[in-house]
Design a protein around this motif. Sequence first.
Motif, PDB file in Angstrom:
ATOM      1  N   ALA A  80       0.855  -1.193   0.000  1.00  0.00           N
ATOM      2  CA  ALA A  80       0.000   0.000   0.000  1.00  0.00           C
ATOM      3  C   ALA A  80       0.888   1.240   0.000  1.00  0.00           C
ATOM      4  CB  ALA A  80      -0.912  -0.008   1.231  1.00  0.00           C
ATOM      5  N   ASN A  81       0.308   2.375  -0.332  1.00  0.00           N
ATOM      6  CA  ASN A  81       1.050   3.636  -0.366  1.00  0.00           C
ATOM      7  C   ASN A  81       1.647   3.942   1.012  1.00  0.00           C
ATOM      8  OD1 ASN A  81       2.001   6.064  -1.490  1.00  0.00           O
ATOM      9  ND2 ASN A  81       0.259   7.173  -0.610  1.00  0.00           N
ATOM     10  N   ASP A  82       2.907   4.315   1.035  1.00  0.00           N
ATOM     11  CA  ASP A  82       3.642   4.712   2.236  1.00  0.00           C
ATOM     12  C   ASP A  82       3.601   3.630   3.318  1.00  0.00           C
ATOM     13  OD1 ASP A  82       5.272   6.389   3.712  1.00  0.00           O
ATOM     14  OD2 ASP A  82       3.595   7.474   4.612  1.00  0.00           O
ATOM     15  N   SER A  83       3.651   2.365   2.899  1.00  0.00           N
ATOM     16  CA  SER A  83       3.563   1.266   3.860  1.00  0.00           C
ATOM     17  C   SER A  83       4.618   0.216   3.553  1.00  0.00           C
ATOM     18  CB  SER A  83       2.179   0.618   3.799  1.00  0.00           C
ATOM     19  OG  SER A  83       2.145  -0.536   4.601  1.00  0.00           O
ATOM     20  N   SER A  84       5.115  -0.393   4.614  1.00  0.00           N
ATOM     21  CA  SER A  84       6.022  -1.534   4.467  1.00  0.00           C
ATOM     22  C   SER A  84       5.437  -2.768   5.146  1.00  0.00           C
ATOM     23  CB  SER A  84       7.396  -1.197   5.058  1.00  0.00           C
ATOM     24  OG  SER A  84       7.271  -0.884   6.431  1.00  0.00           O
ATOM     25  N   LYS A  85       4.131  -2.735   5.385  1.00  0.00           N
ATOM     26  CA  LYS A  85       3.456  -3.840   6.060  1.00  0.00           C
ATOM     27  C   LYS A  85       3.037  -4.889   5.028  1.00  0.00           C
ATOM     28  CE  LYS A  85      -0.305  -5.012   9.142  1.00  0.00           C
ATOM     29  NZ  LYS A  85      -1.489  -4.594   9.849  1.00  0.00           N
ATOM     30  N   LEU A  86       3.416  -6.128   5.310  1.00  0.00           N
ATOM     31  CA  LEU A  86       3.015  -7.222   4.432  1.00  0.00           C
ATOM     32  C   LEU A  86       1.532  -7.512   4.587  1.00  0.00           C
ATOM     33  CD1 LEU A  86       5.964  -9.741   4.836  1.00  0.00           C
ATOM     34  CD2 LEU A  86       5.196  -8.703   2.707  1.00  0.00           C
ATOM     35  N   LEU A  87       0.859  -7.685   3.482  1.00  0.00           N
ATOM     36  CA  LEU A  87      -0.552  -8.049   3.507  1.00  0.00           C
ATOM     37  C   LEU A  87      -0.674  -9.567   3.673  1.00  0.00           C
ATOM     38  CD1 LEU A  87      -1.670  -5.845   0.497  1.00  0.00           C
ATOM     39  CD2 LEU A  87      -1.918  -5.320   2.930  1.00  0.00           C
ATOM     40  N   PRO A  88      -1.736 -10.044   4.307  1.00  0.00           N
ATOM     41  CA  PRO A  88      -1.915 -11.497   4.460  1.00  0.00           C
ATOM     42  C   PRO A  88      -1.879 -12.241   3.122  1.00  0.00           C
ATOM     43  CG  PRO A  88      -3.455 -10.330   5.860  1.00  0.00           C
ATOM     44  CD  PRO A  88      -2.781  -9.278   5.011  1.00  0.00           C
ATOM     45  N   LYS A 117       7.307   7.075  -7.209  1.00  0.00           N
ATOM     46  CA  LYS A 117       7.947   8.391  -7.213  1.00  0.00           C
ATOM     47  C   LYS A 117       7.161   9.434  -6.439  1.00  0.00           C
ATOM     48  CE  LYS A 117      10.890   7.796 -11.124  1.00  0.00           C
ATOM     49  NZ  LYS A 117      11.611   8.441 -12.198  1.00  0.00           N
ATOM     50  N   VAL A 118       6.220   9.009  -5.624  1.00  0.00           N
ATOM     51  CA  VAL A 118       5.494   9.935  -4.749  1.00  0.00           C
ATOM     52  C   VAL A 118       6.392  10.194  -3.535  1.00  0.00           C
ATOM     53  CG1 VAL A 118       3.439  10.256  -3.332  1.00  0.00           C
ATOM     54  CG2 VAL A 118       3.271   9.034  -5.513  1.00  0.00           C
ATOM     55  N   GLY A 119       6.622  11.440  -3.172  1.00  0.00           N
ATOM     56  CA  GLY A 119       7.495  11.757  -2.034  1.00  0.00           C
ATOM     57  C   GLY A 119       8.915  12.021  -2.491  1.00  0.00           C
ATOM     58  N   ASN A 120       9.786  12.347  -1.513  1.00  0.00           N
ATOM     59  CA  ASN A 120      11.160  12.667  -1.898  1.00  0.00           C
ATOM     60  C   ASN A 120      12.014  11.401  -1.986  1.00  0.00           C
ATOM     61  OD1 ASN A 120      12.763  12.183   0.549  1.00  0.00           O
ATOM     62  ND2 ASN A 120      11.553  13.840   1.459  1.00  0.00           N
ATOM     63  N   PRO A 121      13.078  11.449  -2.798  1.00  0.00           N
ATOM     64  CA  PRO A 121      13.887  10.253  -3.050  1.00  0.00           C
ATOM     65  C   PRO A 121      14.525   9.648  -1.796  1.00  0.00           C
ATOM     66  CG  PRO A 121      14.321  11.921  -4.715  1.00  0.00           C
ATOM     67  CD  PRO A 121      13.449  12.564  -3.685  1.00  0.00           C
ATOM     68  N   ALA A 122      14.972  10.484  -0.856  1.00  0.00           N
ATOM     69  CA  ALA A 122      15.614   9.949   0.352  1.00  0.00           C
ATOM     70  C   ALA A 122      14.604   9.150   1.177  1.00  0.00           C
ATOM     71  CB  ALA A 122      16.221  11.082   1.176  1.00  0.00           C
ATOM     72  N   TYR A 123      13.375   9.673   1.311  1.00  0.00           N
ATOM     73  CA  TYR A 123      12.337   8.962   2.055  1.00  0.00           C
ATOM     74  C   TYR A 123      11.990   7.657   1.334  1.00  0.00           C
ATOM     75  CZ  TYR A 123       7.997   7.849   4.424  1.00  0.00           C
ATOM     76  OH  TYR A 123       7.017   7.202   5.129  1.00  0.00           O
ATOM     77  N   ASN A 124      11.875   7.704   0.011  1.00  0.00           N
ATOM     78  CA  ASN A 124      11.531   6.509  -0.771  1.00  0.00           C
ATOM     79  C   ASN A 124      12.612   5.428  -0.669  1.00  0.00           C
ATOM     80  OD1 ASN A 124       9.092   7.560  -1.584  1.00  0.00           O
ATOM     81  ND2 ASN A 124       9.872   8.359  -3.523  1.00  0.00           N
ATOM     82  N   ILE A 162       6.978   1.261 -14.341  1.00  0.00           N
ATOM     83  CA  ILE A 162       6.257   2.195 -15.210  1.00  0.00           C
ATOM     84  C   ILE A 162       6.720   3.592 -14.817  1.00  0.00           C
ATOM     85  CG2 ILE A 162       4.024   3.058 -15.971  1.00  0.00           C
ATOM     86  CD1 ILE A 162       2.812   0.381 -15.128  1.00  0.00           C
ATOM     87  N   ASP A 163       7.373   4.289 -15.726  1.00  0.00           N
ATOM     88  CA  ASP A 163       7.962   5.595 -15.418  1.00  0.00           C
ATOM     89  C   ASP A 163       7.019   6.716 -15.851  1.00  0.00           C
ATOM     90  OD1 ASP A 163       9.697   7.468 -14.525  1.00  0.00           O
ATOM     91  OD2 ASP A 163      11.181   7.204 -16.111  1.00  0.00           O
ATOM     92  N   GLU A 164       5.960   6.886 -15.071  1.00  0.00           N
ATOM     93  CA  GLU A 164       5.023   7.976 -15.319  1.00  0.00           C
ATOM     94  C   GLU A 164       4.311   8.326 -14.025  1.00  0.00           C
ATOM     95  OE1 GLU A 164       1.083   5.756 -16.979  1.00  0.00           O
ATOM     96  OE2 GLU A 164       2.756   5.801 -18.394  1.00  0.00           O
ATOM     97  N   ASP A 165       3.597   9.466 -14.050  1.00  0.00           N
ATOM     98  CA  ASP A 165       2.886   9.932 -12.851  1.00  0.00           C
ATOM     99  C   ASP A 165       1.401   9.582 -12.979  1.00  0.00           C
ATOM    100  OD1 ASP A 165       2.231  11.126 -10.495  1.00  0.00           O
ATOM    101  OD2 ASP A 165       2.336  13.189 -11.232  1.00  0.00           O
ATOM    102  N   SER A 166       1.086   8.331 -12.641  1.00  0.00           N
ATOM    103  CA  SER A 166      -0.305   7.881 -12.672  1.00  0.00           C
ATOM    104  C   SER A 166      -0.515   6.925 -11.513  1.00  0.00           C
ATOM    105  CB  SER A 166      -0.624   7.183 -13.999  1.00  0.00           C
ATOM    106  OG  SER A 166       0.061   5.958 -14.094  1.00  0.00           O
ATOM    107  N   GLU A 167      -1.766   6.735 -11.126  1.00  0.00           N
ATOM    108  CA  GLU A 167      -2.054   5.833 -10.012  1.00  0.00           C
ATOM    109  C   GLU A 167      -1.620   4.404 -10.343  1.00  0.00           C
ATOM    110  OE1 GLU A 167      -2.587   4.560  -6.456  1.00  0.00           O
ATOM    111  OE2 GLU A 167      -2.755   6.685  -6.966  1.00  0.00           O
ATOM    112  N   LEU A 168      -1.822   3.971 -11.586  1.00  0.00           N
ATOM    113  CA  LEU A 168      -1.391   2.633 -12.004  1.00  0.00           C
ATOM    114  C   LEU A 168       0.129   2.494 -11.868  1.00  0.00           C
ATOM    115  CD1 LEU A 168      -1.854  -0.162 -13.272  1.00  0.00           C
ATOM    116  CD2 LEU A 168      -1.625   0.933 -15.513  1.00  0.00           C
ATOM    117  N   ALA A 169       0.864   3.514 -12.306  1.00  0.00           N
ATOM    118  CA  ALA A 169       2.321   3.484 -12.207  1.00  0.00           C
ATOM    119  C   ALA A 169       2.759   3.430 -10.751  1.00  0.00           C
ATOM    120  CB  ALA A 169       2.928   4.700 -12.896  1.00  0.00           C
ATOM    121  N   HIS A 170       2.163   4.255  -9.898  1.00  0.00           N
ATOM    122  CA  HIS A 170       2.540   4.268  -8.486  1.00  0.00           C
ATOM    123  C   HIS A 170       2.240   2.920  -7.816  1.00  0.00           C
ATOM    124  CE1 HIS A 170       3.392   8.391  -9.111  1.00  0.00           C
ATOM    125  NE2 HIS A 170       2.146   8.846  -9.031  1.00  0.00           N
TER     126      HIS A 170
END
Length: 197
Positions: A80-88, A117-124, A162-170
């Motif tokens: 999920a976005n901004d998450s490192s939690k494994l889903l079941p 690519k959402v957020g800054n590179p260091a955080y990512n 996918i190198d673009e700014d879209s929800e599918l790419a993210h």
Amino acid sequence: MNKLILLIPALFLAGCANQEIVTMQDTSSQVNDLRDLDYDGVIKARELCDETLNGASVNNDGCPKDKTIKQSFRLDVKFANDSSKLLPSNYAKLEQLAAFLEEQDGAVVTIEGHASKVGNPAYNLALSQRRADAVANALVEDFDIPVSRVEAIGYGDAEPLIDEDSELAHETNRRVMASLSGEYSTTDMRWTIFTSE
């Protein structure tokens, strides 16, 4: 001409009549053990490998032939976005990877964490490392894979699928991946009418 044809068989029969007839013994001793005790098609007298696996392809000495099987495994776990939690739902994939690693006892897996690519590179970069660590820790703690066989590397947002700014790419780029291959030896089995390969 007809007399000559009749004369030739008579000459053969006459030639055989003077020969002494030799009768064979009633029994003869068996020198070698001709039984096939493990049903591999090789008699005991030539057998070098007792108790061959039933149905195995064997050489002339009754020893099974080995074959090498190559396998590969590709892991693709989404987050999920901004998450490192494994889903079941990810645990089924991890279970398959763990089973593959158990078969390939010499294989080492590198877990690659990625971020969108959402957020800054260091955080990512830090987020992608946490994702890779989450998968690596699950393999070690939940599936008993030795820690020496698991490496985790975060790549941040540097390698998008996918190198673009879209929800599918993210969504596609928020992932952990692993790709490895290995091989193992197994007994080669004889072909039968039931063989599916």
